[in-house]
Design a protein around this motif. Structure first.
Motif, short mmCIF file in Angstrom:
data_model
loop_
_atom_site.label_atom_id
_atom_site.label_comp_id
_atom_site.label_asym_id
_atom_site.label_seq_id
_atom_site.Cartn_x
_atom_site.Cartn_y
_atom_site.Cartn_z
N ASN A 10 -29.91 25.12 -30.29
CA ASN A 10 -29.41 24.42 -31.65
C ASN A 10 -29.83 25.43 -32.85
O ASN A 10 -30.98 25.50 -33.06
N LYS A 12 -29.21 25.08 -35.97
CA LYS A 12 -29.65 24.21 -37.20
C LYS A 12 -28.90 24.96 -38.18
O LYS A 12 -27.89 25.26 -37.98
N HIS A 102 -30.37 14.06 -33.27
CA HIS A 102 -31.40 14.80 -33.44
C HIS A 102 -32.43 14.23 -34.32
O HIS A 102 -32.17 13.67 -35.22
N GLU A 174 -37.23 15.37 -27.01
CA GLU A 174 -37.74 16.21 -28.02
C GLU A 174 -38.93 15.35 -28.70
O GLU A 174 -38.42 14.94 -29.56
N ALA A 178 -43.46 18.27 -31.60
CA ALA A 178 -43.34 19.89 -30.94
C ALA A 178 -42.15 20.39 -31.44
O ALA A 178 -42.13 21.73 -31.21
N ILE A 179 -41.40 19.71 -32.48
CA ILE A 179 -40.13 20.66 -32.72
C ILE A 179 -40.60 21.39 -33.89
O ILE A 179 -41.07 21.14 -34.93
N GLY A 180 -40.21 22.91 -33.88
CA GLY A 180 -40.73 23.67 -34.87
C GLY A 180 -42.15 24.11 -35.22
O GLY A 180 -42.49 24.41 -36.18
N GLY A 218 -37.02 19.69 -25.10
CA GLY A 218 -37.01 20.27 -26.36
C GLY A 218 -38.10 20.13 -27.08
O GLY A 218 -38.85 19.16 -27.23
N GLY A 219 -38.60 21.36 -27.90
CA GLY A 219 -39.79 21.36 -28.63
C GLY A 219 -40.45 22.59 -28.43
O GLY A 219 -41.28 22.62 -27.55
N SER A 220 -40.30 23.70 -29.32
CA SER A 220 -40.80 24.87 -29.19
C SER A 220 -40.91 25.46 -28.02
O SER A 220 -41.77 26.13 -27.64
N VAL A 221 -39.67 25.34 -27.24
CA VAL A 221 -39.42 26.19 -26.06
C VAL A 221 -39.48 27.76 -26.32
O VAL A 221 -38.70 28.05 -27.24
N LEU A 239 -33.33 22.35 -24.83
CA LEU A 239 -32.60 22.35 -26.13
C LEU A 239 -33.70 23.31 -26.76
O LEU A 239 -34.69 22.84 -27.19
N VAL A 240 -33.13 24.39 -27.39
CA VAL A 240 -33.74 25.46 -27.94
C VAL A 240 -33.52 25.41 -29.34
O VAL A 240 -32.32 25.80 -29.84
N GLY A 241 -34.45 25.56 -30.37
CA GLY A 241 -34.30 25.78 -31.99
C GLY A 241 -34.63 27.19 -31.93
O GLY A 241 -33.63 28.01 -31.97
N GLY A 242 -35.75 27.41 -32.64
CA GLY A 242 -35.94 28.63 -33.33
C GLY A 242 -35.82 29.92 -32.35
O GLY A 242 -35.37 30.73 -32.80
C1 PEP Z 1 -34.79 21.79 -31.82
O1 PEP Z 1 -34.20 21.94 -32.91
O2 PEP Z 1 -34.08 20.84 -31.12
C2 PEP Z 1 -35.81 22.38 -31.37
C3 PEP Z 1 -36.49 21.94 -30.31
O3 PEP Z 1 -36.37 23.15 -32.11
P1 PEP Z 1 -37.55 24.30 -31.82
O4 PEP Z 1 -37.10 24.92 -30.37
O5 PEP Z 1 -37.69 25.14 -32.92
O6 PEP Z 1 -38.65 23.34 -31.88
#
Ligand code: PEP
Length: 263
Positions: A10, A12, A102, A174, A178-180, A218-221, A239-242
């Motif tokens: 993701n 973003k 989200h 998620e 834990a997100i970001g 998802g959450g800081s993977v 689901l991976v953000g950063g």
């Molecule tokens: C996300 O945006 O769905 C997410 C999990 O972000 P992050 O991996 O950066 O925590």
């Protein structure tokens, strides 16, 4: 039963068109020597304005290892909805998935469970698959209402959706805290919640849907966390953000899911 894992990035609100092309080129390079059948499903979700160049870049050299997702959509087919994008418009770009619900959309743009349900139905009617996000805040976790909150989100999101359509859909658990934040949810606890989500799907839609639906964490993977996460019985991917914003770290996460992918 075996479920093909998914690693979805993701992006973003990052990456203009040139940066999108650069990141996809980097990712293609990282994955070029790996047989597609050994990979998990690899998905990237750029911003709307980059979907055209992303689609073109993926079609170049017939790259079929990466699928495209959008980060959001509107459920109405057209009309006076300034700033929104209809699903039919997104179909111009060979999308396989659309992320909905989200926590950032729920939190900053006031998306409700009812809207998420309308989006899920409209996405499925258009032949695309929803990635439905759910998760609790830190306050809800501390109050001990994580499970009931998520059960409610899932029940509302899938209201009126058939077992067959549910089976094809994807859920991303998620935890919002834990997100970001760099704090990952303990893998055993993430697996427990994901099992609880699967039980919820079972009670709503039956065994086939519960055994087929893919549920991601998802959450800081990060590359350092993926092995342990993928080793859990019910975690079907991430689901991976950063960590999806750099080709090398995202590719490491993709490779971390390969042990479960070649089944
Ligand atoms: C996300 O945006 O769905 C997410 C999990 O972000 P992050 O991996 O950066 O925590």
């Amino acid at each position: 039963m075996s479920r093909k894992p998914i690693i979805a990035g993701n992006w973003k609100m990052h990456n203009n068109c040139a940066q999108t092309i650069e990141l996809i080129e980097g990712l293609k390079q990282e994955l070029k020597d790996i047989d597609k059948n050994l990979l998990p499903e690899v998905v990237i979700a750029p911003v709307f304005t980059s979907l055209y160049v992303a689609d073109e870049e993926l079609k170049k050299c017939g790259c079929n290892k990466i699928s495209l997702a959008a980060q959001n959509c509107y459920y109405e087919p057209k009309g006076a909805f300034t700033g929104e994008i209809a699903i039919d418009m997104l179909k111009d770009f060979n999308l396989k998935y659309i992320i909905i619900g989200h926590s950032e959309r729920r939190q900053y743009f006031n998306e409700t469970d009812e809207m998420i349900n309308k989006k899920a139905k409209a996405i499925l009617e258009n032949g695309i698959l929803p990635i439905v996000c759910c998760g609790e805040t830190l306050e809800q976790r501390e109050r001990g209402i994580t499970d009931s909150h998520i059960q409610s989100q899932i029940t509302k999101a899938f209201d009126g959706i058939s077992a067959e359509d549910t089976a094809k859909s994807v859920i991303a658990y998620e935890p919002i805290w834990a997100i970001g934040t760099g704090k990952t949810c303990d893998s055993i606890e993430a697996n427990r919640v994901i099992k609880m989500i699967r039980e919820t799907i079972k009670s709503l839609k039956g065994d086939m849907a519960a055994n087929s639906i893919r549920i991601l964490y998802g959450g800081s993977v990060k590359p350092e966390t993926i092995d342990e996460q993928m080793a859990q019985s019910d975690i079907d991917g991430a689901l991976v953000g950063g960590a999806s914003l750099k080709a090398d770290s995202f590719a490491k996460i993709v490779k971390g899911a390969m042990a479960k992918a070649g089944v």
